[in-house]
Design an enzyme around this catalytic site. Structure first.
Site, mmCIF file in Angstrom:
data_model
loop_
_atom_site.group_PDB
_atom_site.id
_atom_site.type_symbol
_atom_site.label_atom_id
_atom_site.label_comp_id
_atom_site.label_asym_id
_atom_site.label_seq_id
_atom_site.Cartn_x
_atom_site.Cartn_y
_atom_site.Cartn_z
ATOM 1 C CG ASN A 178 -1.813 -1.059 1.437
ATOM 2 O OD1 ASN A 178 -2.343 -1.566 0.461
ATOM 3 N ND2 ASN A 178 -2.037 -1.470 2.673
ATOM 4 C CB ALA A 179 0.561 4.555 -1.530
ATOM 5 N N GLY A 190 2.297 -6.742 3.795
ATOM 6 C CA GLY A 190 3.202 -7.666 3.107
ATOM 7 C C GLY A 190 4.500 -6.992 2.719
ATOM 8 N N GLY A 199 2.384 -5.667 22.680
ATOM 9 C CA GLY A 199 2.843 -4.280 22.620
ATOM 10 C C GLY A 199 4.103 -4.092 23.446
ATOM 11 N N GLY A 209 5.865 -7.028 25.353
ATOM 12 C CA GLY A 209 6.570 -8.147 24.730
ATOM 13 C C GLY A 209 5.633 -9.083 23.999
ATOM 14 C CG ASP A 226 3.379 -4.959 9.175
ATOM 15 O OD1 ASP A 226 2.482 -5.752 9.494
ATOM 16 O OD2 ASP A 226 3.160 -3.802 8.757
HETATM 17 O O1 RIB Z 1 0.801 -2.678 9.525
HETATM 18 C C1 RIB Z 1 0.957 -1.380 9.025
HETATM 19 C C2 RIB Z 1 0.424 -1.292 7.630
HETATM 20 O O2 RIB Z 1 -0.976 -1.529 7.669
HETATM 21 C C3 RIB Z 1 0.576 0.052 6.975
HETATM 22 O O3 RIB Z 1 1.800 0.186 6.296
HETATM 23 C C4 RIB Z 1 -0.643 0.136 6.086
HETATM 24 O O4 RIB Z 1 -0.363 0.092 4.727
HETATM 25 C C5 RIB Z 1 -1.544 -1.025 6.499
HETATM 26 O O5 RIB Z 1 -1.477 -2.036 5.586
#
Ligand code: RIB
Length: 299
Positions: free
Chosen positions: A13-14, A43, A220, A223, A250
């Protein structure tokens, strides 16, 4: 034997980010900072996080044939991710509208765009990428049928890590492939149900009963909790000043998936991943905030 330590199958995503004093309530308008556009998507974020730590990483995703798609591809290549599996076209690139408050907490709305066109047939067509990968990770900003196809096409010996975000009910065949299923407490409650004030241990037990081989509940700043059929244990985080939590989950998932592939135990991998997640919250944005292995070691 494997070309890639990690193949990430997921969204790109942007990210349209505005800093606000307070995230708006329903019906409310607030003024915020100038708009900043960052490369993001769960991703794409996982792929950059893993590559920055030193993992040989590939991304299987779909972006639009547009400026946002090019921004995302450039960010992947700059980080050293192999983009041979990134498909271009079919819809405009996904967009995330993100507000971040002074504590670093965010609210995100995603318009999936091309992510929604990453189809089961695209997974079948990418079987050589799956075969070449020691670990495969996924999230849920792409169609669930596509994630089901990933689970069905996993080569024997390839480990599957799923962060079901945004959360939804998962089919048994996907749950059975997860080793681990990585959730925050909100995602755990949506997938496993249970009391609002149940403990992370209760949630992990309820999730394990659904069939994954292992479960990690992220907590968070506290841990994470690691759970298998044999044992449960918590790993503590490092205390840091949070600036922006976007993408920290992520980075956690990517680090954990990579370390599992290098032979670490689930507990060791989670202990490393909480440090990566902690480092990621100390800088603004998602991909820009992800640390190198040296920065993690220095934390
Ligand atoms: O987990 C963060 C992400 O969630 C962001 O970068 C945004 O694009 C959403 O997908």
């Amino acid at each position: 034997m494997y070309d890639y330590d990690l193949l990430v199958v997921g969204s790109a995503n942007a990210d349209m980010v505005i800093q606000v004093e307070r995230r708006p309530a329903a019906g409310e308008t607030v003024l915020g900072s100038d708009l900043v556009v960052h490369p993001g998507g769960k991703g794409a974020n996982q792929a950059v996080a893993a590559a920055r730590l030193g993992a040989r990483t590939a991304l299987l995703a779909r972006v639009g044939d547009d400026a946002h798609g090019r921004l995302l591809l450039d960010a992947q290549r700059d980080a050293g991710v192999d983009t041979v599996g990134v498909l271009v076209g079919g819809a405009s690139t996904g967009v995330a509208l993100i507000t971040v408050d002074p504590s670093g907490d965010n609210s995100i709305v995603v318009s999936p765009g091309a992510n929604a066109r990453l189809a089961a047939a695209d997974i079948r067509a990418a079987s050589s990428l799956l075969q070449a990968s020691r670990v495969v990770s996924a999230q849920l900003e792409i169609p669930l049928e596509t994630v089901v196809e990933v689970a069905r096409n996993l080569p024997s010996g390839t480990r599957f890590v799923l962060n079901p975000s945004p959360p939804r009910t998962l089919p048994a065949e996907v749950l059975a492939a997860c080793d681990p299923l990585i959730v925050n407490e909100h995602e755990a409650r949506v997938i496993a149900g249970g009391e609002r004030d149940g403990s992370p241990e209760d949630r992990a037990a309820a999730l394990l009963a659904l069939g994954p081989r292992s479960v990690v509940v992220t907590l968070g700043a506290e841990g994470a909790l690691v759970a298998t059929g044999e044992a449960m244990a918590r790993v503590a985080s490092v205390k840091v000043d949070a600036v922006d939590t976007t993408g920290a989950g992520d980075a956690f998932t990517a680090a954990l998936a990579w370390r599992l592939g290098t032979g670490s135990s689930l507990l060791e991998a989670a202990a490393y991943a909480v440090r990566v997640g902690a480092a990621a919250v100390t800088h603004p944005g998602a991909q820009e905030s992800f640390p190198t292995a040296e920065e993690v070691a220095a934390l």
